[in-house]
Design a protein around this motif. Structure first.
Motif, short mmCIF file in Angstrom:
data_model
loop_
_atom_site.label_atom_id
_atom_site.label_comp_id
_atom_site.label_asym_id
_atom_site.label_seq_id
_atom_site.Cartn_x
_atom_site.Cartn_y
_atom_site.Cartn_z
N VAL A 1 3.95 -2.09 -9.15
CA VAL A 1 3.56 -1.96 -7.80
C VAL A 1 1.25 -2.50 -7.58
O VAL A 1 0.64 -2.89 -6.55
N GLU A 2 1.05 -2.46 -9.47
CA GLU A 2 0.01 -2.85 -9.59
C GLU A 2 -0.60 -4.30 -9.12
O GLU A 2 -1.82 -4.93 -8.13
N ILE A 3 0.81 -4.98 -9.56
CA ILE A 3 0.75 -6.74 -8.91
C ILE A 3 0.45 -6.39 -7.33
O ILE A 3 -0.15 -7.55 -7.07
N ILE A 4 1.79 -5.73 -6.19
CA ILE A 4 1.45 -5.90 -5.52
C ILE A 4 0.34 -5.64 -4.16
O ILE A 4 0.13 -6.10 -3.42
N ILE A 5 -0.42 -4.66 -4.93
CA ILE A 5 -1.16 -4.07 -4.96
C ILE A 5 -2.47 -5.47 -4.77
O ILE A 5 -3.58 -5.17 -3.77
N ARG A 6 -2.82 -5.59 -6.04
CA ARG A 6 -3.35 -6.93 -5.97
C ARG A 6 -3.12 -8.15 -5.14
O ARG A 6 -4.60 -9.15 -4.32
N LYS A 7 -2.00 -8.82 -5.27
CA LYS A 7 -1.78 -9.67 -4.25
C LYS A 7 -1.92 -9.52 -3.10
O LYS A 7 -2.53 -10.74 -2.19
N HIS A 8 -1.90 -8.72 -2.23
CA HIS A 8 -2.26 -8.49 -0.88
C HIS A 8 -3.39 -8.11 -1.12
O HIS A 8 -3.71 -7.44 0.28
N HIS A 9 -4.03 -8.56 -1.57
CA HIS A 9 -5.41 -7.83 -1.38
C HIS A 9 -5.79 -6.18 -0.73
O HIS A 9 -6.61 -6.36 0.27
N LEU A 10 -5.65 -5.18 -1.83
CA LEU A 10 -5.84 -3.84 -0.45
C LEU A 10 -6.06 -3.24 -1.39
O LEU A 10 -6.44 -2.97 -2.54
N PRO A 11 -7.19 -2.94 -0.58
CA PRO A 11 -8.40 -1.84 -1.40
C PRO A 11 -7.78 -0.71 -1.55
O PRO A 11 -7.42 -0.15 -1.05
N VAL B 1 -0.93 2.75 2.14
CA VAL B 1 -0.26 2.37 2.50
C VAL B 1 1.02 2.87 1.25
O VAL B 1 0.77 3.28 0.49
N TYR B 2 2.16 2.35 1.90
CA TYR B 2 3.98 3.66 1.33
C TYR B 2 4.37 2.94 0.27
O TYR B 2 5.06 2.68 0.69
N PHE B 3 4.10 3.39 -0.83
CA PHE B 3 5.45 2.48 -1.75
C PHE B 3 6.46 3.25 -2.17
O PHE B 3 5.87 5.07 -2.15
N PRO B 4 7.53 2.81 -3.08
CA PRO B 4 8.24 3.87 -3.12
C PRO B 4 8.21 4.67 -4.61
O PRO B 4 8.50 6.04 -4.16
N ASP B 5 7.17 5.24 -4.88
CA ASP B 5 6.44 5.89 -6.29
C ASP B 5 5.41 6.60 -6.15
O ASP B 5 4.38 7.52 -6.97
N ARG B 6 3.99 5.89 -4.86
CA ARG B 6 2.84 6.47 -4.64
C ARG B 6 2.17 5.72 -3.43
O ARG B 6 2.67 5.11 -2.81
N ALA B 7 1.49 5.85 -3.03
CA ALA B 7 0.51 5.27 -2.31
C ALA B 7 -1.19 4.98 -2.18
O ALA B 7 -1.77 5.82 -2.41
N ARG C 1 -3.98 -5.27 9.12
CA ARG C 1 -3.83 -4.57 8.56
C ARG C 1 -2.83 -4.15 8.10
O ARG C 1 -1.44 -4.06 7.19
N GLU C 2 -2.14 -3.56 9.59
CA GLU C 2 -0.45 -3.17 9.21
C GLU C 2 0.28 -4.28 9.18
O GLU C 2 1.31 -4.17 8.28
N ARG C 3 -0.03 -5.78 9.98
CA ARG C 3 1.29 -6.38 8.75
C ARG C 3 1.03 -6.97 7.08
O ARG C 3 2.05 -6.96 7.09
N GLY C 4 0.03 -6.57 7.02
CA GLY C 4 -0.17 -6.63 5.27
C GLY C 4 0.48 -5.54 4.81
O GLY C 4 0.77 -5.43 3.95
N SER C 5 0.40 -4.86 5.53
CA SER C 5 0.63 -3.27 4.39
C SER C 5 2.09 -3.38 5.01
O SER C 5 2.90 -2.95 3.42
N GLU C 6 2.83 -3.30 5.53
CA GLU C 6 4.06 -3.78 5.81
C GLU C 6 4.42 -5.22 4.80
O GLU C 6 6.07 -4.26 4.18
#
Length: 888
Positions: free
Chosen positions: A272-282, A388-394, A732-737
């Motif tokens: 999850v930490e990797i995906i957050i930073r890979k997609h530059h999610l604040p 942004v909603y992931f399986p185990d956190r948001a 932003r919606e496309r990026g979170s999806e």
């Protein structure tokens, strides 16, 4: 010159050759001039010369001499190169009149395409990437079109860098091997994005981030800290986040510094930490944002709300009190959300009026009262755009002080809301509505599961929620009326299953199951859809700029492609015969080039009068059929993606002429903007009442005279500002999806990595020239069956029928077919699964038109010894020569 280190820049090499006698220089002369030493530096020189020759900056005059081409030589060279089949136009063939900007989309093999809105993609060969990276906004010099109409070019300049930081796997410096890149020296990071093929160099001393005291930022995660307590030099194989300090050029790779150590990529939670930073999610709120959120929550707290003067709701036309609000606290209003939800931004209530009509109350958290325009909190919410909603956190859009506290409609607590109250008849038609600011106190926090238990008359649920039982029964009745109304007007309802990742108590992934869509979900959906339509219609009627949720009709090409595929299953949208024109795609022309046959033609219309009702009727026809899954999937692919816009284009899938997002301001920024527009209009004295919103309202797909809402220049928010917000929010919606989807794929790969060798039931999603893409039944896991893994015959791809068929046995594989597959290989780096077919449960398919039938008495095909191995040109020539000798 002696002792000068390589590499040199293009300019240095050009100057050196220009100063040489005759304006040309040989390989040995350049070695002497540059003072190069061993083989490695000489190899770099040859690579540099080859690269500049390919780009047209140099011209090779004989086998070991290069010269700077003259202007007339450049034109001759460009024409010769661009007319040769299979070659790309060189830099010399470009001019300043054909500069185009677009987004670069790289391929893992090194080439790329520049996506230009409204135009064909531009192919960029590897030598012409010019230091650009995946996703960069670039300026391209476009060369003359090739014979098949395709365009290619070179990147002249990078306009905007997409990735200031990159996530990858850290590696320490290692001895150079023959196959290693000569430019990689020292520590480096391999990006986890397969489209970024070049490593990032990490200079010594910049591999360990500095931990700031009291920093709320995740500089070193718990997983990484546990592994590094004993030896801080043990970073090998760790997932890290790297800040780019120097972007790549044609002569050197990018360099950077490690700013975060995330841990082992296989450790729990690191993905999850990797995906957050890979997609530059604040994902970290700045201190000033948190401070403003706390201040607003403290100022507008429960005591403040309790003391507000408000008028109790007494039916349509009720005027607000001094505070401008109407009091709904006497009604048994409830929230209905998921089991794990913490932010409750909507609450509902339904009751039957003496007239026999229904009153539906939809109350939405008044987030705009807390998030003021232009403040730090507002700017951060706009930057994030969505939760942004992931399986185990948001990752919430707003800090928890608001999202889970003062803006959350928690039970038995006073909360500020923005309300839409509707009067609905027995056919589900909205007769009138009123938009207002209000105050509520939720009577109960309900979950979808518990509401469904009540609707199913579960004995325990009936006892537990006995006081609210009549409320839920009324809600169910009203929601079914609204649903039938939507069906009448043609709203499309794709009931496609979605994967849900299950975890055990230890947090480990346990399985992937199908999400269950129950009527409790539909109940809330129907209520929210009605409120969104009413608020959108009200804003439009005020004649001010607004922000709308739009879904445009599908492109004619997509509809025709779907019709061709659906015809193979015996279905159609029912469009009928249409005036058509014949066209050829670039792919068809490319495939036909050199084959001696004409390119395939497609018949398409300029405009297809397709309506949502056509999709709806086909959805009803395939319901419960074996082909439902594949056809519903293809129908969804034929449609465009919904987006935000300041212009009302209508919502095709919902068959709604006017629609917006109003009901989730805690987690969507456009909803917050809609709230601000509504509140500003109410404060300026606008009539809060609205007329009927009927299902036969003119729509852009059913009425050719439908006119878009022309946004005036004046209003609560300028049209230009709304256009910028709409575009940002859509992106932003496309990026979170994308981030949510990629994490699910990571989870699937990790779930399947221990199941290699197991066999599964699967369905073929599509057939291509590469093989069959299949989906495992019940697991929502997809993978590829390579065409060369079908060993019982020589198989080929029939483009017209979109099937893969055997040359001898006539066995065919087609979309929608059930097969039994074995998991053959898991590619964890590229996140791909490879399968092999064990058996075909449905038996061989009959050959379609243009396919060769099975040969009588044909034996299973056995590939010749050595088949599939790459052969050199010399071996092929020897084989041909031997065959000619036998014929003599």
């Amino acid at each position: 010159m002696a002792g000068r280190n390589y590499p040199q820049t293009d300019r240095d090499l050009l100057r050196l050759i220009e100063r040489s006698p005759g304006g040309r220089a040989g390989y040995k002369q350049l070695i002497r001039e540059l003072g190069l030493g061993g083989g490695r530096e000489r190899r770099l020189l040859l690579e540099h010369l080859a690269r500049m020759t390919a780009s047209g900056a140099l011209q090779k005059v004989n086998h070991d001499q290069w010269a700077v081409p003259k202007p007339n030589d450049r034109g001759t060279q460009a024409r010769a190169t661009s007319t040769r089949r299979g070659r790309y136009p060189t830099a010399a063939s470009f001019n300043r009149d054909n500069l185009v900007s677009g987004k670069l989309d790289l391929h893992r093999d090194g080439f790329g395409f520049v996506r230009v809105p409204g135009e064909d993609d531009i192919f960029i060969p590897p030598p012409e990437i010019n230091g650009a990276m995946q996703g960069d906004q670039v300026l391209v010099e476009v060369g003359p079109p090739q014979r098949d109409g395709r365009r290619s070019g070179r990147i002249a300049r990078v306009l905007n860098r997409k990735h200031p930081t990159i996530v990858g796997i850290f590696h320490y410096a290692r001895p150079q091997k023959r196959h290693d890149s000569p430019l990689v020296r020292g520590n480096y990071v391999t990006p986890l994005d397969e489209r970024m093929t070049q490593p990032i160099l990490i200079p010594d001393g910049l591999e360990v981030p500095l931990q700031k005291e009291g920093s709320p930022h995740r500089v070193l995660g718990e997983e990484a800290r546990a592994q590094l307590e004993e030896d801080w030099r043990n970073l090998e194989g760790m997932a890290v986040d790297v800040e780019i300090t120097d972007f790549p050029t044609t002569a050197r790779p990018a360099t950077g510094r490690v700013i975060e150590v995330l841990g082992d990529k296989d450790a729990f939670g690191v993905d999850v930490e990797i995906i957050i930073r890979k997609h530059h999610l604040p994902h970290v709120f700045p201190d000033n944002v948190l401070g403003e959120a706390r201040a607003q929550a403290a100022e507008l707290n429960g005591e403040y709300i309790h003391e507000l003067e408000s008028t109790p709701w007494n039916g349509f036309g009720t005027r607000p009190g001094e505070s401008g609000r109407i009091d709904f606290r006497s009604f048994p209003i409830v929230t209905i959300d998921g089991e794990t939800a913490k932010d409750f931004d909507d609450a509902v209530h339904a009751r039957l009026l003496p007239s026999g009509n229904w009153e539906l109350q939809v109350h939405i958290a008044d987030v705009a009262e807390y998030v003021l325009p232009g403040g730090a909190l507002d700017l951060e919410a706009r930057l994030r755009g969505t939760s942004v909603y992931f399986p185990d956190r948001a990752i919430p859009m707003l800090p928890q002080e608001l999202s889970s506290d003062m803006c959350s409609l928690r039970p038995h607590e006073n909360r500020l809301v923005l309300s839409c109250v509707m009067e609905i008849d027995q056919r589900g038609e909205v007769l009138r509505y009123q938009v207002m600011e209000g105050i509520i106190r939720s009577a109960q926090r309900m979950t979808y599961t518990n509401v469904q238990r009540v609707l199913d008359e579960d004995a325990n649920a009936l006892r537990e929620f006995a006081d609210l039982l009549p409320e839920f029964k009324r809600m169910e009745t009203l929601s079914r009326l609204l649903n039938r109304k939507r069906v009448r007007r043609g709203s499309i309802d794709f009931d496609l299953p979605e994967p849900v990742v299950q975890f055990n108590e230890a947090g480990e992934m346990q399985g992937i199951v199908r999400s269950e869509r129950i009527w409790a979900h539909r109940l809330i959906e129907e209520f929210m859809l009605s409120a969104n339509e009413c608020v959108a219609t009200w804003i439009e009627s005020q004649g001010v700029p607004g922000i709308y949720r739009i879904h445009e009709p599908p492109d004619a090409r997509r509809v025709v492609e779907f019709e061709e595929t659906a015809a193979g299953f015996g279905y159609s949208l029912g469009i009928g015969n249409l005036p058509v024109r014949k066209v050829q795609t670039r792919g068809d022309r490319r495939d036909a080039r050199g084959s001696g046959r004409a390119a395939k033609t497609h018949e398409v219309t300029e405009e297809i009068p397709v309506t949502p009702r056509m999709y709806q009727k086909l959805t009803e026809r395939i319901a419960g059929k074996p082909e439902e899954r594949i056809l519903a999937y293809l129908m969804l692919r034929s449609l465009k993606q919904a987006a935000y816009s300041e212009q009302n284009e209508g919502h095709f899938a919902l068959a709604s002429p006017t629609y917006t997002h109003f009901t989730s301001p805690i987690r969507r920024y456009p909803d917050l903007i809609v709230h601000r527009i509504v509140k500003d209009l109410l404060h300026s004295g606008a009539n809060s009442m609205g007329g009927a919103v009927l299902s036969d309202k003119p729509s852009p797909w059913a009425n050719p005279r439908f006119t878009k809402h022309a946004a005036d220049l004046e209003g609560p928010i300028m049209a230009s500002e709304l256009a910028a917000i709409a575009q940002e929010s859509s992106e932003r919606e496309r990026g979170s999806e994308d981030a949510e989807r990629e994490l699910i794929e990571w989870k699937k790969i990790k779930f399947m990595q221990d199941r290699v060798g197991e066999d599964f039931d699967a369905m073929i999603l599509s057939a291509t020239k590469y093989g069959l893409f299949v989906e495992l039944d019940g697991l929502f896991v997809e993978g590829l069956v390579p065409i060369d893994s079908l060993r019982d015959d020589r198989y080929y791809f029939n483009e017209s029928s979109r099937r893969i068929c055997g040359d001898r046995n006539g066995r065919c594989y087609a979309m929608g077919q059930k097969v039994r597959v074995l998991l053959d290989r898991v590619d964890r780096v590229n996140r791909r699964l490879q399968f092999a077919i064990l058996e075909d449960e449905s038996g061989p398919l009959a050959p379609a038109d243009g396919e060769r039938p099975a040969k009588p008495g044909a034996h299973p095909y056995k590939p010749p010894k050595g088949a599939g191995k790459k052969r050199s040109k010399k071996s092929i020539q020897r084989e041909k020569k031997a065959k000619r000798g036998k014929k003599r």
